[in-house]
Design an enzyme around this catalytic site. Structure first.
Site, PDB file in Angstrom:
ATOM      1  N   GLY A 133       0.786  -1.226   0.000  1.00 43.81           N
ATOM      2  CA  GLY A 133       0.000   0.000   0.000  1.00 43.81           C
ATOM      3  C   GLY A 133       0.819   1.278   0.000  1.00 43.81           C
ATOM      4  N   LEU A 134       0.702   2.038  -1.080  1.00 46.66           N
ATOM      5  CA  LEU A 134       1.325   3.356  -1.173  1.00 46.66           C
ATOM      6  C   LEU A 134       0.278   4.405  -1.546  1.00 46.66           C
ATOM      7  CD1 LEU A 134       3.935   5.117  -1.223  1.00 46.66           C
ATOM      8  CD2 LEU A 134       4.113   4.555  -3.670  1.00 46.66           C
ATOM      9  N   THR A 135      -0.526   4.119  -2.562  1.00 54.47           N
ATOM     10  CA  THR A 135      -1.500   5.080  -3.100  1.00 54.47           C
ATOM     11  C   THR A 135      -2.613   5.396  -2.111  1.00 54.47           C
ATOM     12  OG1 THR A 135      -1.069   4.278  -5.335  1.00 54.47           O
ATOM     13  CG2 THR A 135      -3.106   5.509  -4.998  1.00 54.47           C
ATOM     14  N   GLY A 140      -2.665   9.904  -5.146  1.00 49.15           N
ATOM     15  CA  GLY A 140      -2.307   9.296  -6.424  1.00 49.15           C
ATOM     16  C   GLY A 140      -0.813   9.298  -6.630  1.00 49.15           C
ATOM     17  N   SER A 141      -0.345   9.937  -7.705  1.00 47.28           N
ATOM     18  CA  SER A 141       1.085   9.997  -7.990  1.00 47.28           C
ATOM     19  C   SER A 141       1.848  10.874  -7.010  1.00 47.28           C
ATOM     20  CB  SER A 141       1.314  10.522  -9.420  1.00 47.28           C
ATOM     21  OG  SER A 141       0.718   9.664 -10.373  1.00 47.28           O
ATOM     22  N   ARG A 277     -10.049 -16.313 -41.043  1.00 48.97           N
ATOM     23  CA  ARG A 277     -11.179 -15.490 -41.486  1.00 48.97           C
ATOM     24  C   ARG A 277     -11.048 -15.161 -42.976  1.00 48.97           C
ATOM     25  NH1 ARG A 277     -16.436 -13.763 -41.031  1.00 48.97           N
ATOM     26  NH2 ARG A 277     -16.634 -11.495 -41.203  1.00 48.97           N
ATOM     27  N   GLY A 349     -16.233  -6.849 -35.966  1.00 48.22           N
ATOM     28  CA  GLY A 349     -17.370  -6.949 -35.060  1.00 48.22           C
ATOM     29  C   GLY A 349     -17.192  -8.044 -34.024  1.00 48.22           C
ATOM     30  N   GLU A 372       1.353   1.344 -11.012  1.00 48.84           N
ATOM     31  CA  GLU A 372       2.769   1.491 -10.643  1.00 48.84           C
ATOM     32  C   GLU A 372       3.434   2.662 -11.373  1.00 48.84           C
ATOM     33  OE1 GLU A 372       5.196  -1.938  -9.940  1.00 48.84           O
ATOM     34  OE2 GLU A 372       3.447  -3.234  -9.770  1.00 48.84           O
ATOM     35  N   GLU A 376       2.796   9.149 -17.842  1.00 52.59           N
ATOM     36  CA  GLU A 376       3.328  10.499 -17.626  1.00 52.59           C
ATOM     37  C   GLU A 376       4.396  10.514 -16.534  1.00 52.59           C
ATOM     38  OE1 GLU A 376      -0.191  10.546 -19.894  1.00 52.59           O
ATOM     39  OE2 GLU A 376       0.091   9.705 -17.883  1.00 52.59           O
TER      40      GLU A 376
END
Length: 388
Positions: A133-135, A140-141, A277, A349, A372, A376
């Site tokens: 657990g970090l976020t 967030g970032s 196909r 389709g 992770e 960006e």
């Protein structure tokens, strides 16, 4: 550059161990995963028993030394295992990666000998499932501004707050979490704790209803006056954020491998379908519009593979992979989305229906550009590395 490549000793062929692991994963997937993976996806069931079985094969402790119950392999074997698993079912590949790279990997890198003996054997054998657990909901970032706080009370620390988007947050038997023990924004003001399921004040919150990766459990972690003994601290107080960044360097290689597996799965399905196909009395592979798509897909997958295995090779040698892991994760994840999108287009389709596999690859692929560290963030890491 040539000397640098020679020093890294890059080998473009699979080793005997990699070939063995690849075949083992394919055989396991055919028997234990493929028959039920659509059901797991539709119901969002996390098939925990599958991971217990994977533990018996060494897949839950690929990087853990044998003395702690692990397989004792390196990153090349690890990347191979994740990619092969993800080509079958990306959700299972994601959960395997999170367990190995994040929770188990953090303990492996930063725990003392006693802590390793306590937790690694259960994690490496798949007896326990690990979470990390970090976020947090509002960061967030921007993890430096986390609001989950631990306050010391004698030999214990009292934790209050919440984490979100946590893989195995509900099912996990143990979680490695990074919380604030100092000032907001101070990179030396966070500490890593290992918290076992059943600890008073520690619980799972809401389970996310996701676009893809639906068989990989994602929930909140809630801390309500959760008392954790100081012996559960990894390293020293204040080192949690620095540790987390190093853990993510390795974790990004695993997401690159996850992306490779998804892309390869979508590509293989596309090649097969394009041969079977028929339109206008010939297979659609005979049309340049399709064959050129396949050529682009194959080329970009190979480029992503080289970046990923370069990072894995450097990690094995103990080199700094901050830039290379970010490059591999960034490029492979974007390729994964592009290839999956093109696969749906090739199927037409039928690609938009659940009767064919590319619909699933398409939904699952997007997480790779987010988890992770977003694309960006990867570009931020890369640019800082080349401009320093």
């Amino acid at each position: 550059m040539e000397m640098e490549l020679l020093e890294r000793g890059l080998n473009f062929g699979l080793t005997e161990n990699q070939q063995m692991i690849a075949q083992m994963v394919r055989d396991f997937g055919a028997k234990e995963i493929k028959p039920k993976m659509r059901e797991w996806d539709e119901t969002q069931e996390f098939p925990v028993e599958v991971f217990h079985k994977m533990g018996k094969l060494g897949l839950m402790g690929v990087l853990v030394p044998e003395e702690y119950g692990g397989a004792g392999f390196g990153y090349l074997e690890y990347v191979t295992a994740i990619a092969e698993l993800s080509a079958i079912d990306p959700s299972i590949g994601l959960s395997m990666a999170a367990h190995n790279s994040l929770c188990t990997g953090h303990i492996l890198q930063f725990a003392n000998a006693e802590q390793k003996r306590k937790w690694l054997p259960k994690l490496a054998t798949g007896e326990w499932i690990g979470a990390w657990g970090l976020t947090e909901p509002n960061t967030g970032s921007d993890s430096g501004n986390m609001r989950t706080v631990a306050v010391q009370d004698g030999d214990y620390w009292v934790i209050n707050g919440a984490k979100n988007f946590i893989t195995h947050g509900k099912t996990g038997n143990v979680a490695t979490v990074i919380v604030r023990t100092g000032e907001v924004g101070d990179s030396h003001g966070m500490t890593a704790f290992v918290i076992e399921k059943g600890t008073k004040g520690f619980s799972a919150g809401r389970k996310e209803d996701k676009l893809g990766m639906r068989a990989s459990e994602t929930t909140e972690l809630i801390f309500d006056n959760c008392r954790v003994h100081k012996d559960n601290i990894l390293g020293n107080v204040g080192e949690g954020f620095i540790q987390a960044m190093k853990v993510l360097d390795g974790g990004r290689i695993s997401i690159a491998a996850l992306s490779l597996g998804i892309a390869q799965g979508a590509f293989d399905a596309s090649v097969q379908y394009s041969k079977e196909r028929h339109q206008f009395n010939k297979p659609i592979a005979a049309f340049q519009g399709i064959s050129f798509k396949l050529a682009d897909m194959a080329t970009e997958i190979e480029a992503a593979k080289l970046l990923t295995y370069q990072a894995a090779d450097m990690k094995n040698k103990g080199l700094n992979v901050n830039k290379e892991s970010a490059m591999a994760k960034y490029f492979a994840s974007e390729v994964c989305v592009k290839v999956s999108n093109e696969a749906v287009q090739i199927f037409g389709g039928y690609g938009f229906t659940k009767d064919y596999p590319v619909e699933r690859y398409y939904r699952d692929s997007k997480l790779c550009t987010i988890g992770e560290g977003t694309s960006e963030i990867q570009k931020l890491v890369i640019s800082r590395a080349i401009l320093k």
